[in-house]
Design an enzyme around this catalytic site. Structure first.
Site, PDB file in Angstrom:
ATOM      1  N   HIS A 208      -2.034   2.581  -1.983  1.00  0.00           N
ATOM      2  CA  HIS A 208      -3.277   1.833  -2.085  1.00  0.00           C
ATOM      3  C   HIS A 208      -3.045   0.351  -1.851  1.00  0.00           C
ATOM      4  O   HIS A 208      -1.916  -0.130  -1.868  1.00  0.00           O
ATOM      5  CB  HIS A 208      -3.906   2.050  -3.464  1.00  0.00           C
ATOM      6  CG  HIS A 208      -3.017   1.594  -4.587  1.00  0.00           C
ATOM      7  ND1 HIS A 208      -2.204   2.445  -5.293  1.00  0.00           N
ATOM      8  CD2 HIS A 208      -2.794   0.355  -5.117  1.00  0.00           C
ATOM      9  CE1 HIS A 208      -1.543   1.781  -6.212  1.00  0.00           C
ATOM     10  NE2 HIS A 208      -1.876   0.501  -6.129  1.00  0.00           N
TER      11      HIS A 208
ATOM     12  N   HIS B 136      -1.260  -6.016   0.045  1.00  0.00           N
ATOM     13  CA  HIS B 136      -0.077  -5.221   0.355  1.00  0.00           C
ATOM     14  C   HIS B 136      -0.189  -3.782  -0.140  1.00  0.00           C
ATOM     15  O   HIS B 136      -1.015  -3.473  -1.004  1.00  0.00           O
ATOM     16  CB  HIS B 136       1.183  -5.861  -0.239  1.00  0.00           C
ATOM     17  CG  HIS B 136       1.208  -5.841  -1.734  1.00  0.00           C
ATOM     18  ND1 HIS B 136       0.699  -6.861  -2.503  1.00  0.00           N
ATOM     19  CD2 HIS B 136       1.672  -4.917  -2.624  1.00  0.00           C
ATOM     20  CE1 HIS B 136       0.851  -6.582  -3.782  1.00  0.00           C
ATOM     21  NE2 HIS B 136       1.434  -5.386  -3.891  1.00  0.00           N
TER      22      HIS B 136
END
Length: 283
Positions: A231, A121
């Site tokens: 990220h 995620h």
């Protein structure tokens, strides 16, 4: 298992009959992938203790203590890598580990302890807490904000592999930083998430924490660019990476990973054990 006894007539009849042909088994095509909603139903593991016991979680400590009536919550964009993508990510983790795992123990986030694939995620919030009476109204506000935003499904491309820590410096993560998408969707979604959380007294993600007034002003200011922060975590460690670990990760060839196109078509809101999937508008 005992043999079945047949009469002589049955045996003769069977011997006179030609042997039955085995039915031809047609090859079955590959099974279709599970619907995205299926993963939301099993997004949380079974609770094995009502207390925060790091021994049950590889030494990790709960970021938010369990309190009756409080619901740990998280907003994020979810990605289930394909088989070939998993192999590529696993190779990056192996290269980051080095030759001696004892020096810096790294735990993969690609699979569970039982071998089941785990979703990856991009966070749109830090771990926050909502009260029981706030869950419904917060979800409604977030759904309306995303629906009115007209942010269409979009893709991102990884560009850098590096180590980052959590806020408490209790865990370090091996992450794939992603490049800024064409229409700046990540910053826009972060702004919507921060604004919705600020309405319920929760701190924003990637914003200064000097005081509540500063946090609120940054949460509602979409002009702030946090593209350097987005990220995808692929592994974690309890130990801070040494200089050699950082240099080894910086030297890894990322050209294969830069061809990964990670696509998102919804925002996930995990409140307690319930995951709400909020689709991005089609146009």
């Amino acid at each position: 298992m005992s043999l079945v006894q047949y009469s002589d007539s049955e045996s003769e009849a069977e011997s006179a009959s030609p042997p039955a042909k085995k039915p031809r088994v047609e090859p079955r095509p590959g099974l279709p992938p599970l619907p995205a909603a299926f993963h939301d139903l099993y997004a949380s593991s079974t609770r094995v203790s009502v207390k925060d016991d790091p021994n049950l979680h590889g030494g990790r400590k709960r970021a938010i203590p369990h309190v009756e009536g409080n619901w740990p919550s998280h907003l994020y964009l979810e990605w289930y890598p394909a088989k070939n993508e998993l192999a590529l990510l696993a190779d990056l983790i192996a290269q980051a580990q080095g030759h001696d795992p004892k020096e810096h123990s790294i735990h993969s986030l690609l699979h569970s302890d039982l071998g089941a694939q785990l979703p990856l995620h991009i966070s749109l919030s830090r771990p926050v807490v909502l009260r029981t009476e706030q869950r419904g109204s917060f979800t409604d506000l977030l759904q309306k904000s995303i629906r009115d935003s007209h942010i269409a499904p979009f893709s991102v491309l990884p560009d850098i592999l590096k180590w980052v820590s959590n806020y408490e410096k209790t865990r370090w993560f091996l992450v794939l930083h992603v490049a800024k998408p064409l229409n700046d969707e990540l910053n826009y979604l972060l702004h919507l998430s921060n604004s919705a959380l600020a309405s319920f007294g929760q701190p924003p993600l990637y914003a200064p924490s000097r005081d509540s007034r500063a946090r609120a002003s940054v949460a509602h200011d979409r002009r702030t660019d946090y593209s350097d922060c987005f990220h995808i975590s692929i592994a974690w460690s309890l130990d801070a990476p040494a200089v050699g670990d950082v240099e080894r990760v910086a030297a890894i060839d990322l050209k294969p990973a830069q061809d990964l196109e990670v696509r998102f078509d919804s925002v996930k809101a995990k409140i307690g054990n319930h995951v709400e999937s909020i689709s991005l508008p089609a146009t």
